[in-house]
Scaffold this active site. Structure first.
Site, PDB file in Angstrom:
ATOM      1  N   SER A  78     -15.720 -38.050 -19.987  1.00  0.00           N
ATOM      2  CA  SER A  78     -14.434 -37.266 -20.680  1.00  0.00           C
ATOM      3  C   SER A  78     -14.965 -36.078 -21.319  1.00  0.00           C
ATOM      4  O   SER A  78     -16.293 -36.143 -21.569  1.00  0.00           O
ATOM      5  CB  SER A  78     -14.064 -38.113 -21.587  1.00  0.00           C
ATOM      6  OG  SER A  78     -13.194 -37.296 -22.797  1.00  0.00           O
ATOM      7  N   TYR A 105     -15.418 -44.063 -28.830  1.00  0.00           N
ATOM      8  CA  TYR A 105     -14.834 -43.657 -27.389  1.00  0.00           C
ATOM      9  C   TYR A 105     -15.845 -42.193 -26.884  1.00  0.00           C
ATOM     10  O   TYR A 105     -16.445 -42.480 -25.641  1.00  0.00           O
ATOM     11  CB  TYR A 105     -13.578 -43.120 -27.237  1.00  0.00           C
ATOM     12  CG  TYR A 105     -13.097 -42.536 -26.011  1.00  0.00           C
ATOM     13  CD1 TYR A 105     -12.633 -43.478 -24.956  1.00  0.00           C
ATOM     14  CD2 TYR A 105     -12.825 -41.332 -26.009  1.00  0.00           C
ATOM     15  CE1 TYR A 105     -12.132 -42.923 -23.888  1.00  0.00           C
ATOM     16  CE2 TYR A 105     -12.485 -40.647 -24.692  1.00  0.00           C
ATOM     17  CZ  TYR A 105     -12.056 -41.614 -23.482  1.00  0.00           C
ATOM     18  OH  TYR A 105     -11.493 -40.988 -22.483  1.00  0.00           O
TER      19      TYR A 105
END
Ligand code: NAP
Length: 248
Positions: free
Chosen positions: A143, A157
């Site tokens: 990501s 995350y």
């Protein structure tokens, strides 16, 4: 001739777009999912009705026994595994670090990092030319958060995706002379359900003005990058993290 490819978290979003693209270009695909059996089966049925070869396997990538069962199913079905897309990933509700407990941290890391590592291990055991395999490709879905850090939203995350980048670089070196290429894609703001999991379904539209291209991306745009990294067209590319993020 098509390849045999496992896509984790293939029932929705980016994973489903990858399954669809690979299956329609002639690969045989194992669609893994965790809980949404109906969505997984509906996608497989739709693609198989059009002549594809897709089968579904439920498994939680955060549970090692589930991953071993998943790969045992692949062994029954296929004589060789050619590719793995480590796509399954989770995030939780937006929070500063002070509001995140250890249970949540462990859950995020178990799925996003341990799940990725264990699936990669099982793929290497089958694909490595040093172990009698024919080589293959692994693409890990990281990501932009790995670079941006996810402040005020989910640094747990983001940290998990930093680990995905690091393990991609390390594993790529480790198996480069065993016929296996390992790469990552780093999607930016992509229209999928994951933002609802973070408590903000409209997150992409709220933030799209900070993207140089002034828009969010689609799951299909990410799938194209993943498919290229799995394909023979990227034969000299390994250990790289490809940003698919509109310039952000
Ligand atoms: P999504 O729409 O929430 O879909 C997640 C998929 O992963 C579902 O198919 C889900 O299966 C599966 N999954 C979740 N936990 C799992 C587990 N423990 N074991 C097996 N499967 C599991 O997410 P997405 O946006 O497509 O995200 C896919 C990947 O892209 C993730 O790694 C995510 O971090 C990454 N990413 C997304 C964005 C974005 O903006 N969307 C940006 C950067 C990175 P069930 O439905 O069956 O539970």
């Amino acid at each position: 001739m098509g390849k045999n490819i496992l896509v984790t978290g293939g029932s929705r979003g980016i994973g489903a777009a990858v399954v669809r693209l690979l299956a329609t270009r002639g690969d045989r695909v194992c669609l893994n999912y965790r809980s949404d059996q109906a969505a997984a089966q509906a996608l497989a049925d739709e693609l198989n009705a059009a002549g594809a070869d897709v089968f579904t396997v439920q498994a939680d990538v955060a549970v090692e026994a589930d991953v071993l069962r998943l790969f045992a199913r692949l062994d029954e079905r296929w004589s060789a595994l050619d590719g793995l897309v480590n796509n399954a990933g989770i995030l939780h509700t937006k929070s500063r670090l002070t509001g995140i407990d250890a249970e949540r941290m462990a859950e995020v890391l178990a799925t996003n990092v341990v799940g990725t590592l264990v699936c990669a291990r099982e793929a290497v055991l089958r694909m490595s030319t040093a172990r009698g395999g024919a080589g293959g490709g692994i693409v890990n879905v990281s990501s932009s958060a790995a670079r941006l850090g996810g402040p005020n939203e989910y640094i747990d995350y983001a940290a998990s995706k930093g680990a995905v980048d690091t393990l991609t670089i390390g594993l790529a070196s480790e198996v480069a002379d065993e016929g296996i290429r390992v790469n990552a894609v780093r999607p930016g703001l992509i229209y999928t359900d994951i933002h609802a999991s973070g408590g903000e379904p409209g997150r992409v539209d709220r933030l799209k003005s900070v993207v140089p291209m002034q828009r969010g991306g689609s799951a299909e745009e990410v799938a194209e990058a993943i498919a290229w990294l799995l394909s023979d067209q990227s034969s000299y590319t390994t250990g790289t993290c490809l940003d698919v993020s509109g310039g952000r």
